[in-house]
Write an enzyme that holds these catalytic residues in place. Sequence first.
Site, PDB file in Angstrom:
ATOM      1  N   HIS A 168       0.815  -1.218   0.000  1.00 35.77           N
ATOM      2  CA  HIS A 168       0.000   0.000   0.000  1.00 35.77           C
ATOM      3  C   HIS A 168       0.848   1.267   0.000  1.00 35.77           C
ATOM      4  CE1 HIS A 168       1.256  -1.087   3.952  1.00 35.77           C
ATOM      5  NE2 HIS A 168       1.246   0.196   4.235  1.00 35.77           N
TER       6      HIS A 168
ATOM      7  N   ASP B 193      -3.642  -7.696  -1.102  1.00 33.38           N
ATOM      8  CA  ASP B 193      -3.688  -8.651   0.009  1.00 33.38           C
ATOM      9  C   ASP B 193      -4.437  -8.122   1.233  1.00 33.38           C
ATOM     10  OD1 ASP B 193      -1.702  -6.881   0.688  1.00 33.38           O
ATOM     11  OD2 ASP B 193      -0.164  -8.394   1.093  1.00 33.38           O
ATOM     12  N   ARG B 194      -4.713  -6.810   1.269  1.00 31.94           N
ATOM     13  CA  ARG B 194      -5.450  -6.278   2.424  1.00 31.94           C
ATOM     14  C   ARG B 194      -6.926  -6.119   2.101  1.00 31.94           C
ATOM     15  NH1 ARG B 194      -1.789  -2.062   5.852  1.00 31.94           N
ATOM     16  NH2 ARG B 194       0.144  -3.256   5.718  1.00 31.94           N
TER      17      ARG B 194
ATOM     18  N   LYS C 112      -2.094 -13.146   2.689  1.00 35.15           N
ATOM     19  CA  LYS C 112      -3.407 -12.600   2.980  1.00 35.15           C
ATOM     20  C   LYS C 112      -4.085 -12.273   1.652  1.00 35.15           C
ATOM     21  CE  LYS C 112      -1.505  -8.082   4.350  1.00 35.15           C
ATOM     22  NZ  LYS C 112      -0.119  -8.130   4.837  1.00 35.15           N
TER      23      LYS C 112
HETATM   24  C1  VG1 Z   1       2.781  -3.876   8.315  1.00 31.28           C
HETATM   25  C2  VG1 Z   1       1.641  -4.455   9.132  1.00 31.28           C
HETATM   26  C3  VG1 Z   1       1.723  -5.968   9.129  1.00 31.28           C
HETATM   27  C4  VG1 Z   1       1.702  -6.475   7.680  1.00 31.28           C
HETATM   28  C5  VG1 Z   1       2.816  -5.810   6.892  1.00 31.28           C
HETATM   29  C6  VG1 Z   1       2.781  -6.171   5.427  1.00 31.28           C
HETATM   30  O1  VG1 Z   1       4.021  -4.258   8.886  1.00 31.28           O
HETATM   31  O2  VG1 Z   1       1.660  -3.956  10.443  1.00 31.28           O
HETATM   32  O3  VG1 Z   1       0.654  -6.496   9.870  1.00 31.28           O
HETATM   33  O4  VG1 Z   1       1.867  -7.871   7.643  1.00 31.28           O
HETATM   34  O5  VG1 Z   1       2.707  -4.392   6.992  1.00 31.28           O
HETATM   35  O6  VG1 Z   1       1.542  -5.880   4.850  1.00 31.28           O
HETATM   36  P1  VG1 Z   1       4.865  -3.286   9.871  1.00 31.28           P
HETATM   37  O7  VG1 Z   1       6.130  -4.038  10.213  1.00 31.28           O
HETATM   38  O8  VG1 Z   1       5.089  -2.029   9.106  1.00 31.28           O
HETATM   39  O9  VG1 Z   1       3.971  -3.050  11.055  1.00 31.28           O
HETATM   40  V1  VG1 Z   1       1.439  -5.543   3.190  1.00 31.28           V
HETATM   41  O10 VG1 Z   1      -0.143  -5.451   2.747  1.00 31.28           O
HETATM   42  O11 VG1 Z   1       2.186  -4.004   3.291  1.00 31.28           O
HETATM   43  O12 VG1 Z   1       2.394  -6.609   2.428  1.00 31.28           O
HETATM   44 CO    CO Z   2      -0.413  -5.363   0.734  1.00 33.75          CO
END
Ligand code: VG1
Ligand code: CO
Length: 543
Positions: free
Chosen positions: A114, A281-282, A376
């Site tokens: 994102h 994925d979200r 996800k």
């Molecule tokens: C963040 C979220 C985590 C998620 C990750 C990747 O990580 O908190 O829950 O799995 O992003 O999501 P962090 O370390 O910044 O808290 V995605 O949709 O960006 O691949």
């Molecule tokens: Co993502």
Amino acid sequence: MPVRVLPTQPYPDQKSGTAGLRKKVTVFQQPHYLENFLQAIFDVETTLHGCTLIIGGDGRYHNRVAIRTAVAMAAGNGIAKVIVGQGGILSTPAASNLIRIHDAAGGLLLTASHNPAGPDGDFGIKFNIAGGGQAPEALTGRIFDASKTLSRYRIFEGAAVDLDRLGSQTLGDTVIEVIDSVDDYAKLQQSLFDFEQIRDWFTRGGRICFDAMHAVTGPYARRILIEQLGAPESSVINAIPLEDFGGGHPDPNLIYAKHLLELAMTPDAPDLIAASDGDGDRNMILGRGLFISPGDSLAMLAAHLDRLPGYKSGLKGLARSMPTCRAVDVVAKARGLECHETPTGWKFFANLLDANRLTLCGEESFGTSSSHTREKDGLWAVLAWANVLAVTGKSVQQIASEHWAQYGRHYYVRHDYDELPTATANGIVDRLRNTLPSLVGGQFGDWTVTQADEFSYTDPVDGSVATAQGLRIVFGDAARIILRLSGTGTEGATIRLYLERYERAADRLGWTTTDALAPLAAIADQLIRINELSGREGPSVVT
Ligand code: VG1
Ligand code: CO
């Protein structure tokens, strides 16, 4: 031979975070930067040689350039077959599925999820292994080590692959197959949900609004929701993927998709309102009149999933990341299911899924998925909700209030402090870590600290240990305060503060999240002093 061995210089910063290697586009544009990281993968993961590799990305700026390089390097490194999504497009869950159905030895997913895109935005790459899950920490550690000493990389030169032409091409001995990005993913969803019933629900007047946020899910949502399920054209908005995501921030939450909350609050709102992020994925779920927090969504799906075709034989187990609210634990307990608490990041669910100990899992960061894939899956969650609405005949609002009445309600919020100087962020975390032992037994209003520690996780399947996964202050079942550093940012350091409060009494289920969490926020402020120590007036993002 057009396979060439070219010199490269190592880069010291190619350490993967929560979800792969994520950097500014300008960092990826440095000479041989991507090549260096890819060669480290090919050198370390020797099982790829002679096998199939899946390649695709979220369509953001630099996607095509990077995918051409990745394909040419796969051909230069003895990969037998490369399967790539048309135009270089594959959503993250679609790529994970392709790895599984083609028995591929791995996949390269070009995405920064994102994070904003464009020449000044972010780029990223994730390496997924056989089975479809993200490379485990031990493997990304070995790849990082290899990246630091590389002096050459191997690439096929002399011909470029046509990413838009469906069918087979060759680069030397490597077959490149360009496939439709959506077909196999749509088949997978059909095998899990009752498409007939959802179609009926639309015919009977059920309405959905899905926002693809100009990112990768546009073509997936259009094919499934409109073409296959018969929803009206207007049901999918911002459906055309753009290289800069339309200048927006494809992060589906109450800040970056505020317009969806506003839509949900209109009297004539659709029954189901949803969005997905850059790489698909979200997911974000809203109903008429309310937003369903990701932790609630996980728990509510857990309570209904066995009514959907793909899950009729029952659920094996449930899981959530540590900072995710404990709503799903309550459902697991009521249903006698095992429930796991893992560190943040999807890779920790993979072993449990492979060992058949898990059917449904999720994170507070708008991630939900099941055993059908190893990432996800945004659209999966939306279809699951649509199917639940269709099979129960209830509204989102009804499902939520009945759920809270039966299991109690977890009020939840996350505060992000973005782009802090690294030393400041570390200072705040270190200070809290040092005070944790003295907090146990402490009394704060009605709440007593029952546990205060740094979360570490021992994988129940392979025994591997992940340490330093976040600080937590637990007040029994009643509340939690959690603090951790993000592993996905590309500028400075980001601190995330998570607040959770659980209430069961009927007269305490209808509060606003802000009101319910105000006392906890005050305790967090007293204990962590995050505003004072960061010099900020408040969080940059509240979700
Ligand atoms: C963040 C979220 C985590 C998620 C990750 C990747 O990580 O908190 O829950 O799995 O992003 O999501 P962090 O370390 O910044 O808290 V995605 O949709 O960006 O691949
Ligand atoms: Co993502």
